[in-house]
Design a protein around this motif. Structure first.
Motif, PDB file in Angstrom:
ATOM      1  N   SER A 233      13.319  16.714 -29.272  1.00 59.09           N
ATOM      2  CA  SER A 233      12.489  16.391 -28.098  1.00 59.09           C
ATOM      3  C   SER A 233      12.625  14.930 -27.712  1.00 59.09           C
ATOM      4  O   SER A 233      12.633  14.584 -26.521  1.00 59.09           O
ATOM      5  CB  SER A 233      11.022  16.738 -28.375  1.00 59.09           C
ATOM      6  OG  SER A 233      10.406  15.809 -29.248  1.00 59.09           O
TER       7      SER A 233
ATOM      8  N   LEU B  72      14.025  13.757 -24.088  1.00 61.91           N
ATOM      9  CA  LEU B  72      13.179  12.911 -23.248  1.00 61.91           C
ATOM     10  C   LEU B  72      13.874  11.597 -22.930  1.00 61.91           C
ATOM     11  O   LEU B  72      13.796  11.101 -21.800  1.00 61.91           O
ATOM     12  CB  LEU B  72      11.846  12.647 -23.945  1.00 61.91           C
ATOM     13  CG  LEU B  72      10.842  11.760 -23.194  1.00 61.91           C
ATOM     14  CD1 LEU B  72      10.581  12.292 -21.791  1.00 61.91           C
ATOM     15  CD2 LEU B  72       9.536  11.650 -23.970  1.00 61.91           C
TER      16      LEU B  72
ATOM     17  N   ALA C 170      14.521  10.564 -19.113  1.00 63.51           N
ATOM     18  CA  ALA C 170      13.851   9.357 -18.626  1.00 63.51           C
ATOM     19  C   ALA C 170      14.861   8.278 -18.243  1.00 63.51           C
ATOM     20  O   ALA C 170      14.652   7.537 -17.266  1.00 63.51           O
ATOM     21  CB  ALA C 170      12.892   8.836 -19.691  1.00 63.51           C
TER      22      ALA C 170
ATOM     23  N   THR D  42      10.427   6.604 -27.141  1.00 61.05           N
ATOM     24  CA  THR D  42       9.037   7.055 -27.164  1.00 61.05           C
ATOM     25  C   THR D  42       8.310   6.347 -28.293  1.00 61.05           C
ATOM     26  O   THR D  42       8.785   6.333 -29.435  1.00 61.05           O
ATOM     27  CB  THR D  42       8.957   8.571 -27.390  1.00 61.05           C
ATOM     28  OG1 THR D  42       9.729   9.229 -26.393  1.00 61.05           O
ATOM     29  CG2 THR D  42       7.523   9.056 -27.329  1.00 61.05           C
TER      30      THR D  42
ATOM     31  N   THR E  39       4.619  12.534 -15.849  1.00 59.27           N
ATOM     32  CA  THR E  39       3.921  12.849 -17.101  1.00 59.27           C
ATOM     33  C   THR E  39       2.790  13.834 -16.819  1.00 59.27           C
ATOM     34  O   THR E  39       2.612  14.828 -17.543  1.00 59.27           O
ATOM     35  CB  THR E  39       3.353  11.570 -17.746  1.00 59.27           C
ATOM     36  OG1 THR E  39       4.426  10.685 -18.077  1.00 59.27           O
ATOM     37  CG2 THR E  39       2.576  11.910 -19.023  1.00 59.27           C
TER      38      THR E  39
ATOM     39  N   ASN F 136       6.618  15.737 -25.373  1.00 55.79           N
ATOM     40  CA  ASN F 136       7.931  15.175 -25.046  1.00 55.79           C
ATOM     41  C   ASN F 136       8.772  16.161 -24.239  1.00 55.79           C
ATOM     42  O   ASN F 136       9.412  15.790 -23.251  1.00 55.79           O
ATOM     43  CB  ASN F 136       8.689  14.808 -26.338  1.00 55.79           C
ATOM     44  CG  ASN F 136       8.056  13.658 -27.086  1.00 55.79           C
ATOM     45  OD1 ASN F 136       7.273  12.893 -26.531  1.00 55.79           O
ATOM     46  ND2 ASN F 136       8.379  13.531 -28.363  1.00 55.79           N
TER      47      ASN F 136
ATOM     48  N   ALA G 115       9.956  15.707 -20.410  1.00 58.85           N
ATOM     49  CA  ALA G 115      11.402  15.722 -20.171  1.00 58.85           C
ATOM     50  C   ALA G 115      11.756  16.740 -19.091  1.00 58.85           C
ATOM     51  O   ALA G 115      12.547  16.460 -18.185  1.00 58.85           O
ATOM     52  CB  ALA G 115      12.142  16.044 -21.470  1.00 58.85           C
TER      53      ALA G 115
ATOM     54  N   THR H 139      15.258  22.301 -22.599  1.00 46.78           N
ATOM     55  CA  THR H 139      15.279  20.958 -23.182  1.00 46.78           C
ATOM     56  C   THR H 139      15.942  20.937 -24.558  1.00 46.78           C
ATOM     57  O   THR H 139      16.014  19.880 -25.189  1.00 46.78           O
ATOM     58  CB  THR H 139      13.844  20.415 -23.311  1.00 46.78           C
ATOM     59  OG1 THR H 139      13.048  21.345 -24.065  1.00 46.78           O
ATOM     60  CG2 THR H 139      13.214  20.207 -21.936  1.00 46.78           C
TER      61      THR H 139
END
Length: 729
Positions: A186, A190, A194, A210, A375, A490, A494, A577
């Motif tokens: 994850s 992410l 991002a 993160t 988010t 996460n 993502a 993901t």
């Protein structure tokens, strides 16, 4: 028995703090003393090996197995200098705890003796028994093979005489059997999503990290009193016990002076935690009596999770040294606040914090809005799944109990940020921005001050609150693995970022200006995720009604909430993901349902045992004593006067009889409900049956027992009471 309880209580109150000798240097000088960090790597590894390993850690490149032997040799040399004789792969199975198997640094030397040896092969991979850990059917009993594989991004550390190597844990066929493997996936997903969105604003950004700052709440109970409470020992919570006349109603414990014995424990814990590289920062009394909190400085998410798991284990060890027991159950005592573990979650690049609004340039402000809104989009779309990620048999006692966020996921933003999003949503697009040739972009978005953290109030009823440069996920339980909720969060964010970029790029491909396209999609998403935003009182009945109208997940049954993992949207999100496959999700849910059932089952058995072997014998013994008193008084004073003088005792005798009979009926019904539930083959349906038919009967029995506690003479009551458990100094 009564005298034994008094002796235990008296002993607890007499205990003095254990002397803790702090190192004669500043904390910064012994920080990470027992961690194979970069400083140690640089010292004990060849320079080329060091560079390759750092590249793996910083850039996520694949580990070159050719350097494994050199890394293992350096680790072994450092470890032996610190008295280490064993090593272990330290992993996080689906038990909410950690696991380890210790092996010595020994091999045959071929001459009848032995030598100390630790190879790269042993460092990189081991083979624990995968069928003996919770696996949800992925591994059969006869299919034992599983693998633990070294995670180079989390540093190796020493506990006593053992070198601990953080690892993932997977099945022979590749499915994750732990929390770390999907967490790492994850984080990777992410970061990629991002970073791509960041490039709209800052093309130079290389990666997104993160961060996590957890706040660990816990209770301390004197060890001797803990040992006198079988329910605490076997379930982690008190299954019975009437409120103390004084508990937390005076608000005098919160941030109060830390008791001397507790201070000694905290000091010892912090020293050992700092030596293991856990950056402890804050300690204080919490709201409930004997409740406390510890919080570190934020760290990279994977490392922070490892540190929290290590700390929980360390707390138990250090507490024992100080004649305490640490209670991490979310609700060990009825009538006072339970314990959570607030997860402060944020994103940052190699150039800055994405959730922090500098307010210096239009690009900064737009970037801030994009990441806040996306988010919220992830949280909104998967609000039921996020709730499932923090739900458990233990945390269900705490959520929504006027001390923790409700079992409905919503997000508090504060007035300033709410006004900003409303402005962007409602204003005409032409009013929001203009492209003015060489002057560049001018956005009509209110300036966001540097000190956003001071302009955002806190809402303790909000499960997911924005607090300045991060979101605080407040609903996580105190004994939970932080990774469970972070894996979902996460992945959800993502997915939202990936979809955002796809939609923006589609508009750009049609010829729309990039900034215009970003604003178009952001405005759409502000409207879409608006139902998740709530700044009011999350405890109110009005909010529950409003949340249902907004389409938010309001389910409160723990086993049913777990269904959200297997929703079509959840399966697609995890697959998209690359965080977890459908088979992994199904297996984890089997584990969740089975774990829920077993916890309630154990509690029910303990409740039945204590009811029949402690409570009823004590109550009937007191009843007999009162009956003898009534007989004696009537014999002395005669019928009418004797009855008048003993009326109160007769009333108590009758009430004891009624309540003990209710307890006996309740225990019988409890056993019958368990027998029916145990015959159900489906783990889900069995868990639902335990929730619907077994757990409520325990509450009915508790009600009767707590009333008896007020009736029976204190000298006869065998179990330490709340006033004794919660006010040890």
């Amino acid at each position: 028995m009564a005298n034994l309880r008094f002796e235990v209580v008296a002993e607890a109150f007499k205990k003095r703090p254990v002397e803790v000798e702090a190192p004669k240097v500043r904390p910064s000088e012994y920080f990470a003393k027992y961690v194979f960090n970069r400083q140690k790597m640089y010292k004990y590894l060849p320079s080329d090996v060091y560079e390759k390993l750092i590249d793996v850690i910083d850039n996520g490149n694949r580990l070159d197995r050719s350097i494994a032997d050199a890394v293992a040799a350096g680790m072994k040399l450092w470890a032996e200098e610190n008295g280490v004789t064993h090593y272990t792969h330290w992993f996080q199975p689906l038990t909410e705890g950690t696991a380890e198997k210790h092996d010595a640094f020994v091999e045959h030397d071929g001459k009848g003796g032995m030598i100390e040896e630790f190879s790269g092969k042993l460092l990189v991979q081991q083979e624990p028994d995968a069928s003996s850990f919770p696996n949800g059917g992925i591994r059969n009993t006869f299919e034992a093979r599983g693998y633990s594989a070294w995670d180079p991004t989390s540093p190796v550390f020493i506990i006593d005489d053992t070198l601990c190597i953080p690892t993932i844990f997977i099945s022979y066929t590749g499915e994750a059997l732990d929390y770390k493997a999907p967490l790492l996936r994850s984080l990777h997903t992410l970061s990629e999503a991002a970073t791509e969105v960041c490039h709209y604003f800052y093309p130079q950004v290389k990666k997104v990290q993160t961060n996590l700052g957890w706040e660990q709440e816990y209770f301390l109970v004197d060890e001797s009193l803990y040992s006198a409470r079988p329910d605490l020992m076997l379930t982690g919570r008190t299954l019975m016990g009437h409120d103390s006349a004084k508990n937390q109603q005076m608000d005098d414990h919160y941030f109060g002076t830390i008791p001397e014995r507790v201070q000694a424990f905290m000091k010892d814990l912090e020293i050992q935690a700092l030596e293991l590289g856990i950056p402890c920062k804050t300690r204080h009394n919490e709201v409930a009596p004997n409740q406390f909190e510890l919080a570190p400085i934020f760290e990279e998410c994977n490392l922070a999770v490892d540190h929290n798991m290590l700390l929980m284990s360390l707390m138990k060890r250090v507490a024992h040294k100080h004649s305490f027991r640490v209670l991490l159950h979310e609700k060990p005592f009825a009538g006072v606040n339970g314990s959570g573990k607030h997860n402060n979650w944020s994103l940052c690049t190699d150039t800055g914090v994405l959730l922090h609004a500098a307010g210096k340039t239009p690009e900064d402000n737009l970037r801030f809005v994009v990441f806040i809104v996306e988010t919220l989009m992830g949280v909104y779309k998967h609000n039921g799944l996020l709730k499932a990620s923090i739900m458990s048999a233990t945390n269900a006692h705490r959520l929504g109990a006027n001390e923790a966020p409700p079992a409905i996921i919503s997000s508090f933003l504060g007035k300033q940020l709410t006004d900003l999003l409303d402005h962007i949503e409602k204003a005409d697009k032409e009013e929001l921005f203009a492209l003015a040739g060489k002057k560049g972009m001018e956005l009509d978005i209110p300036e966001i001050p540097e000190l956003m953290i001071d302009n955002t109030d806190r809402n303790r009823t909000s499960p997911f609150a924005f607090t300045g440069n991060r979101f605080e996920f407040r609903a996580v339980g105190s004994e939970a693995n932080c990774a469970s909720s972070l894996i979902v969060l996460n992945a959800a964010v993502a997915e939202a970022l990936e979809e955002f970029k796809t939609r923006v790029d589609a508009l750009i491909a049609k010829g729309e200006d990039q900034t215009s396209a970003i604003i178009d999609i952001v405005r759409e998403d502000i409207k879409t995720c608006k139902p998740i935003r709530f700044d009011g009182n999350g405890y109110s009945d009005e909010w529950k009604e409003e949340a249902q109208k907004r389409g938010l997940d309001c389910e409160a049954s723990c086993p049913v909430v777990f269904d959200r993992y297997l929703d079509k949207e959840s399966i697609e999100m995890f697959a998209k993901t690359n965080v977890m496959s459908e088979s992994e999700l199904k297996a984890r849910n089997e584990v969740k349902w089975e774990t829920y059932t077993k916890k309630i089952q154990i509690e029910a058995r303990v409740m039945g045992d204590l009811s029949m072997n402690h409570i009823i014998p004590v109550a009937t013994h007191y009843q007999s004593r009162l009956a003898k008193n009534v007989e004696g008084m009537i014999h002395i004073f005669g019928g009418e006067e004797g009855k008048k003088l003993t009326a109160r005792n007769v009333k108590i005798i009758r009430e004891i009889a009624e309540r003990t009979e209710a307890i006996e009926r309740g225990v019988e019904a409890l056993v019958d409900a368990r027998k029916v539930a145990n015959k159900i083959e489906s783990e889900r349906e069995k868990a639902v049956a335990y929730h619907d038919t077994v757990a409520p009967k325990m509450e009915e029995i508790r009600y009767q027992i707590d009333k008896l506690e007020l009736l029976v003479a204190d000298e006869l009551w065998t179990l330490p009471k709340y006033r004794e458990l919660l006010f040890i100094r």
